[in-house]
Write an enzyme that holds these catalytic residues in place. Sequence first.
Site, PDB file in Angstrom:
ATOM      1  N   SER A 128      20.067 -65.258   8.623  1.00 38.73           N
ATOM      2  CA  SER A 128      20.654 -65.206   7.275  1.00 38.73           C
ATOM      3  C   SER A 128      20.971 -66.615   6.799  1.00 38.73           C
ATOM      4  O   SER A 128      21.655 -67.380   7.480  1.00 38.73           O
ATOM      5  CB  SER A 128      21.941 -64.376   7.301  1.00 38.73           C
ATOM      6  OG  SER A 128      22.653 -64.593   6.096  1.00 38.73           O
ATOM      7  N   HIS A 188      16.641 -63.747   6.343  1.00 35.29           N
ATOM      8  CA  HIS A 188      17.441 -62.699   5.684  1.00 35.29           C
ATOM      9  C   HIS A 188      18.116 -63.312   4.470  1.00 35.29           C
ATOM     10  O   HIS A 188      18.810 -64.317   4.575  1.00 35.29           O
ATOM     11  CB  HIS A 188      18.456 -62.161   6.694  1.00 35.29           C
ATOM     12  CG  HIS A 188      19.362 -61.075   6.182  1.00 35.29           C
ATOM     13  ND1 HIS A 188      19.030 -59.739   6.203  1.00 35.29           N
ATOM     14  CD2 HIS A 188      20.608 -61.137   5.653  1.00 35.29           C
ATOM     15  CE1 HIS A 188      20.032 -59.026   5.720  1.00 35.29           C
ATOM     16  NE2 HIS A 188      21.015 -59.851   5.371  1.00 35.29           N
ATOM     17  N   ASP A 223      20.552 -62.777   1.251  1.00 36.44           N
ATOM     18  CA  ASP A 223      21.654 -61.939   0.765  1.00 36.44           C
ATOM     19  C   ASP A 223      21.878 -62.130  -0.721  1.00 36.44           C
ATOM     20  O   ASP A 223      22.231 -63.222  -1.164  1.00 36.44           O
ATOM     21  CB  ASP A 223      22.949 -62.326   1.494  1.00 36.44           C
ATOM     22  CG  ASP A 223      22.935 -61.886   2.944  1.00 36.44           C
ATOM     23  OD1 ASP A 223      22.770 -60.678   3.190  1.00 36.44           O
ATOM     24  OD2 ASP A 223      23.098 -62.755   3.827  1.00 36.44           O
ATOM     25  N   MET A 281      24.091 -61.111  -4.008  1.00 37.70           N
ATOM     26  CA  MET A 281      25.387 -60.547  -4.422  1.00 37.70           C
ATOM     27  C   MET A 281      25.570 -60.769  -5.915  1.00 37.70           C
ATOM     28  O   MET A 281      25.249 -61.843  -6.434  1.00 37.70           O
ATOM     29  CB  MET A 281      26.518 -61.260  -3.673  1.00 37.70           C
ATOM     30  CG  MET A 281      26.365 -61.210  -2.173  1.00 37.70           C
ATOM     31  SD  MET A 281      27.640 -62.186  -1.378  1.00 37.70           S
ATOM     32  CE  MET A 281      27.076 -62.086   0.323  1.00 37.70           C
ATOM     33  N   HIS A 299      18.507 -58.412   1.183  1.00 38.97           N
ATOM     34  CA  HIS A 299      19.637 -57.478   1.302  1.00 38.97           C
ATOM     35  C   HIS A 299      20.374 -57.489  -0.032  1.00 38.97           C
ATOM     36  O   HIS A 299      21.059 -58.450  -0.355  1.00 38.97           O
ATOM     37  CB  HIS A 299      20.525 -57.970   2.463  1.00 38.97           C
ATOM     38  CG  HIS A 299      21.775 -57.189   2.664  1.00 38.97           C
ATOM     39  ND1 HIS A 299      22.805 -57.639   3.490  1.00 38.97           N
ATOM     40  CD2 HIS A 299      22.204 -56.003   2.170  1.00 38.97           C
ATOM     41  CE1 HIS A 299      23.782 -56.768   3.491  1.00 38.97           C
ATOM     42  NE2 HIS A 299      23.460 -55.767   2.698  1.00 38.97           N
ATOM     43  N   MET A 326      23.194 -56.647  -2.266  1.00 41.72           N
ATOM     44  CA  MET A 326      24.586 -56.194  -2.377  1.00 41.72           C
ATOM     45  C   MET A 326      24.920 -56.233  -3.855  1.00 41.72           C
ATOM     46  O   MET A 326      25.685 -57.078  -4.332  1.00 41.72           O
ATOM     47  CB  MET A 326      25.496 -57.109  -1.559  1.00 41.72           C
ATOM     48  CG  MET A 326      25.347 -56.874  -0.059  1.00 41.72           C
ATOM     49  SD  MET A 326      26.028 -58.211   0.921  1.00 41.72           S
ATOM     50  CE  MET A 326      24.614 -59.303   0.944  1.00 41.72           C
ATOM     51  N   MET A 337      26.250 -52.363   8.477  1.00 47.70           N
ATOM     52  CA  MET A 337      27.039 -53.584   8.286  1.00 47.70           C
ATOM     53  C   MET A 337      28.127 -53.632   9.359  1.00 47.70           C
ATOM     54  O   MET A 337      28.886 -52.683   9.531  1.00 47.70           O
ATOM     55  CB  MET A 337      27.700 -53.590   6.899  1.00 47.70           C
ATOM     56  CG  MET A 337      26.765 -53.792   5.731  1.00 47.70           C
ATOM     57  SD  MET A 337      25.805 -55.319   5.784  1.00 47.70           S
ATOM     58  CE  MET A 337      27.095 -56.573   5.734  1.00 47.70           C
ATOM     59  N   ASP A 339      24.206 -56.395  10.800  1.00 50.67           N
ATOM     60  CA  ASP A 339      24.404 -57.602   9.991  1.00 50.67           C
ATOM     61  C   ASP A 339      25.888 -57.906   9.898  1.00 50.67           C
ATOM     62  O   ASP A 339      26.656 -57.105   9.373  1.00 50.67           O
ATOM     63  CB  ASP A 339      23.808 -57.336   8.591  1.00 50.67           C
ATOM     64  CG  ASP A 339      23.881 -58.538   7.666  1.00 50.67           C
ATOM     65  OD1 ASP A 339      24.198 -59.633   8.136  1.00 50.67           O
ATOM     66  OD2 ASP A 339      23.602 -58.354   6.462  1.00 50.67           O
TER      67      ASP A 339
HETATM   68  C1  DX5 Z   1      27.369 -60.555   4.600  1.00 52.22           C
HETATM   69  C2  DX5 Z   1      25.896 -60.784   4.661  1.00 52.22           C
HETATM   70  C3  DX5 Z   1      25.407 -61.252   5.989  1.00 52.22           C
HETATM   71  C4  DX5 Z   1      25.948 -62.583   6.434  1.00 52.22           C
HETATM   72  C5  DX5 Z   1      25.787 -62.721   7.922  1.00 52.22           C
HETATM   73  O1  DX5 Z   1      27.681 -59.963   3.391  1.00 52.22           O
HETATM   74  O2  DX5 Z   1      25.201 -59.593   4.382  1.00 52.22           O
HETATM   75  O3  DX5 Z   1      23.980 -61.266   6.041  1.00 52.22           O
HETATM   76  O4  DX5 Z   1      25.325 -63.648   5.796  1.00 52.22           O
HETATM   77  O5  DX5 Z   1      26.375 -63.912   8.303  1.00 52.22           O
HETATM   78  P1  DX5 Z   1      27.063 -64.095   9.729  1.00 52.22           P
HETATM   79  O6  DX5 Z   1      26.016 -63.899  10.761  1.00 52.22           O
HETATM   80  O7  DX5 Z   1      27.599 -65.473   9.647  1.00 52.22           O
HETATM   81  O8  DX5 Z   1      28.156 -63.051   9.839  1.00 52.22           O
HETATM   82 ZN    ZN Z   2      23.040 -59.494   4.801  1.00 56.06          ZN
END
Ligand code: DX5
Ligand code: ZN
Length: 226
Positions: free
Chosen positions: A5, A30, A32, A34, A63, A65, A137, A175
């Site tokens: 990620s 990965h 993310d 948001m 991913h 969100m 999650m 994750d």
């Molecule tokens: C959180 C994200 C994750 C995050 C993981 O909302 O979906 O993908 O970046 O990061 P680490 O491995 O640092 O928890």
């Molecule tokens: Zn994620």
Amino acid sequence: MVLASILNSDLLNLAKVADTVAASGADALHYDVMDGQFVDNISFGLPVLSSLRPYTKQPIDVHLMISEPLRFVERFVKAGADLLSFHIESNSDPVKTLHCIHSCGIPAGIAVSPDTPVSSVMPLLSLLKKDDYILIMTVYPGLGGQAFMPRMLPKIRELSAVIQRDRLPLHIEVDGGINAETGILCRKAGADYLVAGSYVLGSAHPDAAVASLQLPLSGNDSDAAV
Ligand code: DX5
Ligand code: ZN
């Protein structure tokens, strides 16, 4: 499979980050997304993905969100998503969203936040195709660098038991807070896609961090102990 990620990485130098991920031995990147609505944070979206896509050869797991994933599926696929997950808690109809991802020709993932029981996705499993995945999650979505929640392990086990019982060709992604120790716990519980952000990209030796997530499980490890 290990997915790195990039949320907490050096975003001023994303090309370098992509090089680091490729050199680390991680299988995929990965990404993310948001929207400030579904979670209380805003990360990056379509234009950054479009820039990253031609730069790296690695698959990109997106991913979402975001509150209305269905509205954006086609645009994220066009921008370069190779796998695409959305949250069961979002406002989009999950059946329509799955159908839309499938019609774009890529694997779909359904993400489950910590306070949502895994039973919420069980009725959808029969709609999933080979290489689709459920994302459990293991932190509250919204931020990288949080601590792993061990109370998510029973959800992984419950889902894994159903996948095995019904011989479904699906994967379980985890994750949040994944490192060598928590990664083993998740794999013992049945997860096979490990997303790791800070642990890999915050390491002085990303290749060693990735390798520690890929160690073979020993014979005794197949029994979920925790
Ligand atoms: C959180 C994200 C994750 C995050 C993981 O909302 O979906 O993908 O970046 O990061 P680490 O491995 O640092 O928890
Ligand atoms: Zn994620």
